[in-house]
Design an enzyme around this catalytic site. Structure first.
Site, mmCIF file in Angstrom:
data_model
loop_
_atom_site.group_PDB
_atom_site.id
_atom_site.type_symbol
_atom_site.label_atom_id
_atom_site.label_comp_id
_atom_site.label_asym_id
_atom_site.label_seq_id
_atom_site.Cartn_x
_atom_site.Cartn_y
_atom_site.Cartn_z
ATOM 1 N N GLU A 147 -0.180 50.884 -6.805
ATOM 2 C CA GLU A 147 0.802 50.293 -7.707
ATOM 3 C C GLU A 147 1.255 51.257 -8.803
ATOM 4 O OE1 GLU A 147 -1.322 47.106 -5.598
ATOM 5 O OE2 GLU A 147 -1.996 48.853 -6.759
ATOM 6 N N PHE A 191 -1.690 42.540 -9.565
ATOM 7 C CA PHE A 191 -1.631 43.931 -9.134
ATOM 8 C C PHE A 191 -0.585 44.712 -9.926
ATOM 9 C CE2 PHE A 191 -2.940 42.282 -4.690
ATOM 10 C CZ PHE A 191 -4.263 42.177 -5.110
ATOM 11 N N ASP A 221 -7.357 31.330 -4.549
ATOM 12 C CA ASP A 221 -7.760 32.739 -4.611
ATOM 13 C C ASP A 221 -8.657 33.007 -5.810
ATOM 14 O OD1 ASP A 221 -6.283 33.097 -2.368
ATOM 15 O OD2 ASP A 221 -4.681 34.249 -3.298
ATOM 16 N N ARG A 236 8.757 32.945 -4.284
ATOM 17 C CA ARG A 236 8.657 34.300 -3.724
ATOM 18 C C ARG A 236 9.620 34.477 -2.550
ATOM 19 N NH1 ARG A 236 2.961 34.313 -0.326
ATOM 20 N NH2 ARG A 236 2.875 32.094 0.152
ATOM 21 N N HIS A 254 2.805 35.330 -7.201
ATOM 22 C CA HIS A 254 1.414 34.908 -7.420
ATOM 23 C C HIS A 254 0.978 34.972 -8.881
ATOM 24 C CE1 HIS A 254 1.645 35.611 -3.139
ATOM 25 N NE2 HIS A 254 0.431 35.147 -2.944
ATOM 26 N N ARG A 281 3.814 31.535 -5.814
ATOM 27 C CA ARG A 281 3.193 31.495 -4.495
ATOM 28 C C ARG A 281 3.459 30.192 -3.748
ATOM 29 N NH1 ARG A 281 -1.597 29.104 -2.779
ATOM 30 N NH2 ARG A 281 -2.662 30.085 -1.003
#
Length: 325
Positions: free
Chosen positions: A64, A89, A122, A16, A114, A172
């Site tokens: 989004e 997302f 997460d 990222r 991610h 990530r």
């Protein structure tokens, strides 16, 4: 060769951050590049672009669907928008991606951090294991998954010069370097990172460095292992897959994604056209993920180096047993 793959030194960078740094550099010489963010710039690497080109950074907030539509409108006006958010997302805007980007063939680049089990602790709700399948099914959508920071930079440059819709996974967690220098990146092409004649491992993204580790362990027990890194999942390098199916005895796909619809499915589709070698698909086997560290989760679902090694060893031993009968 300058682009020879290596794991020596174990330098680690997150994909990222590599994207954020790369797009900021590319934009220095391309005033048409715009980056759109959904209030997660600190997590996608887009904060680098925000700092260097604040006048071309568009904060859309946690919206989004609207962000994708805004990007499509910008592309229609001649800009080169890069849409950035977490993979899970990004799928919120799938309807807009389908209609405003793919259906309209707009020059919008979708950059998702991610993805997969790489999200780690997460947990399942954030572990996007379906994104490649969703994006690969959209007509005209290029789908990429580079393996390290250097390749992310090369892929970002390629996307900036490509006219059309595209989706790229980053990552990530810190990821070991596979290349010692920035490789040439060609959309639609894979790379042979390790030569071998017995079996072939085909991998993408963060799973590639694990496949290389597995290949080394397999070679230590006498199994010659070819490793093909496939950063371009759509379009995919059919010739490289067909060549491996003829020259090796079995093919194993390795990915941080559900086995349905991802790299394994893309490879299976190619092999179905010219069936020569059996295919085994390694990935998340159609289950919801759980919370844990990325390496622990990779081990749980059998896509760490040890899991790839064990599966490849099992496939090879099964081939030998069939040949002995």
């Amino acid at each position: 060769m300058s682009n020879t793959p290596t794991l020596v030194g174990q330098q680690s960078d997150s994909l990222r951050e590599a994207f954020g740094i790369a797009i900021a550099k590319v934009a220095d010489n391309d005033p048409q590049i715009i980056v759109l963010d959904a209030d997660v710039a600190g997590g996608t690497g887009a904060h680098n672009f925000r700092s260097s080109h604040p006048d071309r950074f568009v904060q859309c907030g946690i919206a989004e669907q609207n962000m994708v539509s805004v990007a499509a409108g910008m592309a229609h006006s001649g800009f080169k928008p890069f849409v950035t958010t977490f993979a899970v997302f990004m799928l919120r805007g799938l309807e807009q991606i389908r209609l405003s980007v793919a259906y309209s063939n707009k020059n919008v680049k979708l950059i998702a951090s991610h993805p997969g089990l790489d999200v780690g602790p997460d947990g399942a709700s954030a572990q996007c294991l379906e994104d490649i399948a969703c994006m690969r099914s959209l007509p005209g959508m290029v789908v990429l998954s580079p393996c390290d920071a250097l390749e992310v930079e090369a892929a970002t440059k390629a996307l900036a010069n490509y006219d059309g819709p595209a989706y790229m996974r980053t990552g990530r967690s810190p990821c070991p370097s596979v290349y010692v220098s920035e490789p040439e990146f060609v959309i639609g092409k894979g790379k042979v990172l390790n030569s071998g004649d017995d079996i072939t491992l085909i991998s993408c993204g963060v799973t590639t460095h694990r496949a290389l580790y597995a290949a080394k362990a397999l070679e230590e027990i006498g199994i010659s292992t070819r490793v093909i890194h496939m950063p371009s999942i759509k379009p995919i390098d059919k010739e490289l897959i067909w060549q491996a199916s003829v020259e090796t005895k079995a093919i194993i796909s390795c990915e941080d994604h559900n086995i349905y619809g991802g790299l394994g499915s893309a490879v299976a589709e190619v092999l179905s056209e010219r069936p020569n070698a059996p295919l085994t698909r390694l990935g998340v086997n159609d289950v919801i993920g759980c919370s844990g560290e990325p390496d622990e989760l990779a081990a749980k679902y059998g896509i760490d180096a040890d899991g790839i090694f064990k599966s490849a060893k099992s496939v090879y031993e099964e081939l030998l047993s069939h040949n002995d009968k």
